[in-house]
Design a protein around this motif. Sequence first.
Motif, PDB file in Angstrom:
ATOM      1  N   ARG A 107      56.094 -36.371 -64.354  1.00 35.68           N
ATOM      2  CA  ARG A 107      54.835 -37.120 -64.379  1.00 35.68           C
ATOM      3  C   ARG A 107      54.664 -37.726 -65.755  1.00 35.68           C
ATOM      4  O   ARG A 107      55.015 -37.113 -66.760  1.00 35.68           O
ATOM      5  N   SER A 108      54.101 -38.919 -65.783  1.00 28.18           N
ATOM      6  CA  SER A 108      53.747 -39.577 -67.038  1.00 28.18           C
ATOM      7  C   SER A 108      52.241 -39.749 -67.056  1.00 28.18           C
ATOM      8  O   SER A 108      51.642 -40.154 -66.057  1.00 28.18           O
ATOM      9  N   PHE A 109      51.642 -39.452 -68.194  1.00 29.68           N
ATOM     10  CA  PHE A 109      50.197 -39.527 -68.350  1.00 29.68           C
ATOM     11  C   PHE A 109      49.843 -40.597 -69.373  1.00 29.68           C
ATOM     12  O   PHE A 109      50.428 -40.621 -70.458  1.00 29.68           O
ATOM     13  N   PRO A 110      48.889 -41.464 -69.053  1.00 32.66           N
ATOM     14  CA  PRO A 110      48.475 -42.475 -70.026  1.00 32.66           C
ATOM     15  C   PRO A 110      47.682 -41.840 -71.164  1.00 32.66           C
ATOM     16  O   PRO A 110      47.113 -40.751 -71.019  1.00 32.66           O
ATOM     17  N   ALA A 111      47.620 -42.533 -72.274  1.00 29.30           N
ATOM     18  CA  ALA A 111      46.841 -42.066 -73.419  1.00 29.30           C
ATOM     19  C   ALA A 111      45.362 -42.003 -73.053  1.00 29.30           C
ATOM     20  O   ALA A 111      44.888 -42.747 -72.196  1.00 29.30           O
ATOM     21  N   GLY A 112      44.654 -41.098 -73.689  1.00 31.61           N
ATOM     22  CA  GLY A 112      43.213 -41.034 -73.523  1.00 31.61           C
ATOM     23  C   GLY A 112      42.711 -40.071 -72.474  1.00 31.61           C
ATOM     24  O   GLY A 112      41.513 -39.863 -72.354  1.00 31.61           O
ATOM     25  N   LEU A 113      43.598 -39.489 -71.690  1.00 32.85           N
ATOM     26  CA  LEU A 113      43.160 -38.511 -70.686  1.00 32.85           C
ATOM     27  C   LEU A 113      42.739 -37.211 -71.367  1.00 32.85           C
ATOM     28  O   LEU A 113      43.331 -36.816 -72.367  1.00 32.85           O
ATOM     29  N   PRO A 114      41.765 -36.517 -70.795  1.00 30.99           N
ATOM     30  CA  PRO A 114      41.459 -35.179 -71.328  1.00 30.99           C
ATOM     31  C   PRO A 114      42.667 -34.259 -71.156  1.00 30.99           C
ATOM     32  O   PRO A 114      43.385 -34.345 -70.156  1.00 30.99           O
ATOM     33  N   GLY A 115      42.887 -33.397 -72.116  1.00 33.18           N
ATOM     34  CA  GLY A 115      44.008 -32.467 -72.033  1.00 33.18           C
ATOM     35  C   GLY A 115      43.960 -31.600 -70.792  1.00 33.18           C
ATOM     36  O   GLY A 115      44.992 -31.174 -70.276  1.00 33.18           O
ATOM     37  N   SER A 116      42.756 -31.360 -70.280  1.00 32.23           N
ATOM     38  CA  SER A 116      42.619 -30.516 -69.090  1.00 32.23           C
ATOM     39  C   SER A 116      43.302 -31.130 -67.873  1.00 32.23           C
ATOM     40  O   SER A 116      43.772 -30.402 -66.993  1.00 32.23           O
ATOM     41  N   VAL A 117      43.394 -32.466 -67.809  1.00 32.99           N
ATOM     42  CA  VAL A 117      44.077 -33.132 -66.694  1.00 32.99           C
ATOM     43  C   VAL A 117      45.556 -32.763 -66.707  1.00 32.99           C
ATOM     44  O   VAL A 117      46.146 -32.451 -65.666  1.00 32.99           O
ATOM     45  N   VAL A 118      46.151 -32.763 -67.877  1.00 35.42           N
ATOM     46  CA  VAL A 118      47.563 -32.413 -68.027  1.00 35.42           C
ATOM     47  C   VAL A 118      47.775 -30.938 -67.708  1.00 35.42           C
ATOM     48  O   VAL A 118      48.695 -30.571 -66.967  1.00 35.42           O
TER      49      VAL A 118
END
Length: 131
Positions: A107-118
Amino acid sequence: DKASYLADPAQVNDYSVSNLNAVVGTNGTAPTLTVAFDITVDEIVNAALQEDVDVIAVSIMTSGHLHLAENLVPALKAKGMNDVMVIFGGIIPDVDFEPLRKMGVHRSFPAGLPGSVVVDYINANVGKVGL
């Protein structure tokens, strides 16, 4: 419990690594190993192997994510680390998410997401995916 492994190969994203590390610690997830910045693929693989990690999370704030993935995933496989979850996050163009997935990045996560999403993604998928 195994550790997660967070790496910032470009030495520019201390905030995201520290933020994710803090969220992991407060959610009762496995302990996190944070590694020195400006790190090579071989150093990532060797540290992950030594620590017997479940997850390798790579923070990318500059280009080079495709090149890193095309070297990291085969290097992990060559060391028999086929059950490790590999995730990327940071400044990654959306158009590159699918090529990264095809290379083996889960999975790739965009910048700016809360760490809790990851962390929620890791908790829901660790041990269920492989390279």
